[in-house]
Enzyme design. Structure first.
Site, PDB file in Angstrom:
ATOM      1  N   ARG A 215      20.329  21.964  -3.534  1.00 59.01           N
ATOM      2  CA  ARG A 215      19.047  21.398  -3.941  1.00 59.01           C
ATOM      3  C   ARG A 215      19.112  21.163  -5.441  1.00 59.01           C
ATOM      4  NH1 ARG A 215      14.236  25.123  -2.055  1.00 59.01           N
ATOM      5  NH2 ARG A 215      14.814  24.419   0.013  1.00 59.01           N
TER       6      ARG A 215
ATOM      7  N   ARG B 179      17.094 -21.222  46.154  1.00 58.34           N
ATOM      8  CA  ARG B 179      15.747 -21.062  45.598  1.00 58.34           C
ATOM      9  C   ARG B 179      15.614 -19.858  44.661  1.00 58.34           C
ATOM     10  NH1 ARG B 179      11.798 -21.106  50.395  1.00 58.34           N
ATOM     11  NH2 ARG B 179      13.628 -20.675  51.661  1.00 58.34           N
TER      12      ARG B 179
END
Ligand code: UD1
Ligand code: CA
Length: 454
Positions: free
Chosen positions: A438, A15
């Site tokens: 940068r 089950r």
């Protein structure tokens, strides 16, 4: 006298509708059978016998304990037949206690009461009064009030079915008697099975008293046949866990919304908010505060740590006075020293963060050592993976990393260095200096925005 515990676990568990053997389904993160074995192991001088059938290999492999005597029951011909498979291996002077692989919440103290009865050369039978006894065997009494037998539902008369005291299946008896009764079982009944429960009437016929122990805690005798029952037992188990934590001095804001799938050791005045899920071995120091929706797995947390809402922390070591979250993810191999701050949307993996350092916003830190008093700016990424191998990033003490920096590992940023925001750092940055990469900023005078064509 020695104790032999027989655990029945051969059933298929149809089950559950599962590919996994029923007794391997987890309760509180551990297989059902693991709970039963742990309870059984708490007895002194105990020999453990487990009867397996469906999925036997997988079940045996899951518990590589040489102390377990595994017995294969090829065909499931009933609980009496299952016990019969084990009895040849049990000496006459043992007490036998029968347990079930799918009844995980049984308490040792309850079983101990059955054992004591069997040590007195009687049969100890655990019974329970249920509001809905459907499916269980019912206990039959003689006119003098003594137990006379147990009848299975399928074999019971209408009147017997109305009885609410049920046979839980847990039974203890002296081995030499049990052997005689099990040998005498037959399968002339509604299910054509050898019922272990028929030994009750056989004992009575032999003049051996069957003494009932009635449990008031129904949960401890509940079995798992369906996933719905498994979920019910999970809640019962978590309620027990929550009660135990609170008895140890932990504040749970809502014990109904607390899940401990492992073991918690906690100091004084720990507060755990709702929906915490704790897995594996968890150690929390004193005055630790855990926010809502936090998942912790295999974590050690020192004193005075605050973990804010929605953090996931696995296999990590958290130092005293640290604050984490909300929404932080700390992955395996991470050590945060004392008084560090890890903030929202930060992921840290396999890294050390030194005392007093801060990684507060939107960062990925992987395979990195960060020194003391370092500030990692928002959006910093350690690029630890080149597509084939992982590399380390080493950041010294007192470093300041500007926001939106990528550190291409392997790379070192020495003590007290500053990295300018928006940098891509590919080579080592020297101590005490400002390093940045940068593109120069430009302004295009008179530039016009494009306009939409008609
Ligand atoms: C059994 C009892 C019933 C009791 C109930 C309590 C019998 C005949 N009936 O019924 O009185 O109220 O437990 O839960 O004992 N198993 C084996 N081999 C087998 C058969 C079963 O190992 O051949 C194992 C199953 O895996 C399970 C346990 O024994 O763990 C119980 O078997 P199950 O068929 O579920 O018994 P019930 O019908 O529930
Ligand atoms: Ca059955």
């Amino acid at each position: 006298m020695k104790l032999s515990i027989i655990i029945l676990a051969a059933g298929q568990g149809t089950r559950m509708r599962s590919g996994l053997p029923k007794v391997l389904h987890p309760l509180g993160g551990r297989p059902l059978l693991g709970h039963v074995l742990d309870t059984a192991r708490r007895f002194d001088n105990v020999a453990l016998h487990v009867v397996v059938g469906h999925g036997a290999d997988r079940v045996c492999d899951f518990f590589p304990d040489p102390a377990i005597h595994w017995v294969i029951q090829e065909q499931q011909l009933g609980t009496g037949h299952a016990v019969a498979q084990v009895l040849p291996a049990i000496p006459d002077d043992h007490t036998v206690l029968v347990m079930y692989g799918d009844v995980p919440l049984i308490r040792k103290e309850t079983l101990g009461a059955l054992q004591v009865i069997a040590l007195n050369n009687e049969v100890g039978l655990l019974t329970a009064k249920l509001d809905d006894p459907t499916g269980y065997g019912r206990i039959l009494y003689a006119a003098d009030g003594s137990i006379a037998g147990s009848v299975e539902e399928n074999d019971a008369t209408g009147k017997q079915r109305r009885l609410r005291e049920v046979n839980t299946g847990f039974v203890a008896a002296p081995a030499h008697h049990l052997r005689r009764w099990v040998d005498a079982l037959d399968n002339n009944n509604a299910q054509g099975e050898f019922y272990l429960t028929d030994i009750i009437a056989l004992a009575v016929a032999d003049g051996i008293i069957v003494r009932g122990v009635n449990t008031k805690d129904r949960n401890e005798v509940l079995g798992v046949n369906t996933r719905a029952q498994l979920a019910t037992l999970e809640r019962c188990y978590q309620q027990r866990q929550a009660m135990a934590c609170m008895e140890d001095g932990v504040t749970l804001i809502d014990p109904a919304r607390f899940d401990l799938r492992g073991r918690l050791v906690a100091g004084q005045d720990v507060v755990i908010d709702v929906n915490a899920v704790l897995e594996g071995e968890i150690s929390l120091g004193s005055r630790v505060s855990i926010g809502p929706n936090v998942v912790l797995r295999e974590v050690t947390v020192a004193d005075d740590v605050t973990i804010l809402a929605n953090c996931v922390i696995e296999e990590a070591d958290i130092g005293a006075g640290t604050r984490i979250g909300p929404f932080s993810r700390i992955r395996p191999g991470t050590r945060l020293a004392q008084t560090t701050h890890v903030g929202n949307f930060v992921e840290i993996k396999n890294s050390e963060v030194g005392a007093g350092s801060k990684v507060n916003h939107l960062s990925y830190i992987g395979d990195t050592s960060i020194g003391r008093n370092v500030n990692i700016g928002a959006g910093t990424i350690t690029c630890n993976y080149d597509g084939a191998n992982k590399h380390r990033t080493v950041i010294g003490d007192g470093v300041f990393i500007g926001s939106d920096t990528q550190l291409i590992a392997p790379v070192n940023v020495a003590d007290d260095a500053t990295i300018g925001a928006g940098s891509t750092i590919t080579r080592d940055a020297p101590a005490g200096e400002l390093t940045l990469s940068r593109a120069p900023q430009e302004t295009r005078k008179g530039w016009q925005r494009p306009v939409k064509k008609k």
